[in-house]
Design a protein around this motif. Structure first.
Motif, mmCIF file in Angstrom:
data_model
loop_
_atom_site.group_PDB
_atom_site.id
_atom_site.type_symbol
_atom_site.label_atom_id
_atom_site.label_comp_id
_atom_site.label_asym_id
_atom_site.label_seq_id
_atom_site.Cartn_x
_atom_site.Cartn_y
_atom_site.Cartn_z
ATOM 1 N N CYS A 47 -30.987 -10.560 5.061
ATOM 2 C CA CYS A 47 -32.289 -10.363 5.700
ATOM 3 C C CYS A 47 -32.869 -9.013 5.257
ATOM 4 N N CYS A 91 -33.007 -6.547 8.620
ATOM 5 C CA CYS A 91 -31.840 -5.963 9.299
ATOM 6 C C CYS A 91 -30.589 -5.993 8.424
ATOM 7 N N CYS A 125 -33.201 -15.509 9.750
ATOM 8 C CA CYS A 125 -32.135 -14.557 10.057
ATOM 9 C C CYS A 125 -31.639 -14.799 11.478
ATOM 10 N N CYS A 170 -31.623 -11.082 13.624
ATOM 11 C CA CYS A 170 -32.860 -10.591 14.263
ATOM 12 C C CYS A 170 -33.799 -11.732 14.620
HETATM 13 ZN ZN LIG Z 1 -32.572 -9.960 10.222
#
Ligand SMILES: [Zn+2]
Lengths: 167, 285
Positions: free
Chosen positions: A129, A132, A154, A157
């Motif tokens: 991702c 994050c 993702c 997050c």
């Molecule tokens: Zn993420």
């Protein structure tokens, strides 16, 4: 100044101009960082730029071609020739490290390096991702809003993100 | 391998064969692209809407690149080739020109004030036909493309090596979607079967032999259509078997496209595809 260094100065000026031309769909990355400039040289005093298209059907290519012409002309070259070349074929491995960093900053996961092997679904799935850095992601669609993007989700997050997909 | 051919040293006697080959590649690409693009905005699910739109855009790009190679060989400019030729000038197979409508759909469609093709597609469109065609097409496309990557006509070989990476996504999509549908519900299985039976004779038309086959093969520019068809079958037979699709080896192929003999479907497709351009051919975009 010798003729050779003068020549080199002019070629540097072409490359500097190219560095200011960006991909209209991803305005943070330059055509140089995208790896689509195969060569830049002087041909009988004319600035010549060889460009390898990303996706054959990419509508941004014509725009980039025009923008390259304008930028090099603005750098003081009256005659500019932008040649489209297919050899060597462009692949996402040609995107520079700086280009990859900028893609990620823009919110696009950079393409996984393929090292010349054919792209597989496993390779596309292996994507972190961009927000994050989690690797706990799912591939949602190998096609996206533009030809060069895939869509992932993702799980960390809990948001979807796009990737510049490996080719 | 003997020396490569390029624009400058292509022997004159081989040029008509190369031109014919490029027309077949370009016209197949633009027609499958056009037909797949008809689903844009009205695909059955968002992912497939995006997939078909993206693959259509890729194929339009490939068509433009093949037309450019033709233009370099002295044919007209790419826009004129795409938008100003009539059906009998096209060298695509009949397969790629077929509409996205089941053959037994009602003849009448409601008029919802879109263009008639879109109204008809929204009322009677059958995405199963479009998908099975896309599967059969892309497997042929990738067989042909990888053979041409080592074509002795270097401008074509370079282009095919460039296209290779893009086609990977088309085959990934085709193969995983076929597995999903074949191992899905009774309805999805029935619909791909029905579409497959309808499409198979047309799909064989992809490999219609041409008068240039032997010359192109002898010059190491392109394998014969018979050889390509064998490779295609070796690739698809296991996938079709896994999907429960049985090939009827006795069907008569729908030939004619490679010599300019077409069904009404191509005339209709071109009427839509060329309409805007022909309104004002000299307009700049
Ligand atoms: Zn993420």
């Amino acid at each position: 100044m010798t003729e050779t260094t003068d020549n080199q100065t002019q070629i540097d000026a072409i490359w500097n101009a190219l560095q200011t031309v960006t991909d209209p769909e991803i305005p943070v990355i330059s055509v140089v960082e995208l790896g689509i400039i195969q060569d830049a040289y002087l041909d009988n005093g004319n600035a010549t730029v060889e460009m390898c298209p990303t996706f054959a059907g990419c509508p941004a290519l014509d725009v980039m071609r025009d923008n390259i012409r304008h930028a090099v002309r603005a750098a003081g070259f009256d005659a500019v020739d932008v040649k489209v070349v297919y050899d060597p074929p462009w692949t996402t491995d040609r995107i520079t490290d700086e280009g990859r960093r900028k893609l990620k900053e823009f919110g696009l996961a950079p393409p996984t390096q393929c090292g010349g092997s054919p792209v597989t679904e496993a390779l596309i799935k292996d994507t972190a991702c961009p927000f994050c850095d989690s690797k706990d992601t799912n591939l949602e669609s190998i096609f996206g809003p533009t030809l060069c993007r895939a869509i992932h989700y993702c799980n960390s997050c809990q948001q979807s993100f796009e990737q510049f997909k490996p080719v | 391998m003997s020396d490569l051919f390029n624009l400058k040293n292509l022997p004159t006697d081989l040029k008509p064969a190369v031109v014919d080959l490029l027309y077949r590649l370009a016209d197949d690409s633009i027609l499958i692209g056009h037909r797949n693009s008809e689903w844009t905005g009205i695909g059955p699910i968002l992912e497939e809407d995006i997939a078909f739109s993206s693959m259509a855009q890729d194929k339009m790009g490939h068509a433009a690149a093949y037309y450019t190679l033709l233009h370099e060989l002295g044919e007209q400019d790419p826009d004129t080739l795409a938008f100003m030729r009539d059906a009998h000038d096209f060298r695509c197979c009949q397969f790629v020109a077929l509409g996205n409508i089941a053959p037994d759909a009602p003849a009448e469609s409601p008029d919802n004030c879109n263009n008639p093709t879109r109204d008809r597609l929204m009322a009677h469109g059958d995405w199963a036909i479009s998908f099975v065609r896309q599967f059969l097409f892309v497997q042929a496309d990738v067989v042909r493309n990888s053979a041409l990557e080592s074509s002795r006509y270097d401008p074509l070989a370079s282009l095919c090596r460039k296209i290779r990476g893009e086609l990977r996504y088309h085959t990934m999509h085709a193969e995983s979607t076929l597995r999903h549908l074949a191992h899905g519900t009774d309805d999805s299985r029935d619909r791909i079967k029905k579409s497959f039976v309808y499409l198979w004779p047309y799909a064989l038309g992809l490999f219609e032999a041409t008068a240039h086959d032997q010359a192109l093969a002898d010059a190491c520019i392109c394998p014969t259509q018979a050889d390509l068809q064998r490779e295609w079958r070796a690739r698809i037979d296991p996938m079709l078997a896994d999907a429960g699709l049985t090939i009827d080896e006795s069907v008569q192929p729908k030939f004619g496209g490679r010599t300019g003999k077409h069904e009404q479907a191509l005339v209709d497709a071109l009427a839509d595809m060329q309409k805007v351009y022909r309104l004002e051919p000299t307009a700049t975009w």
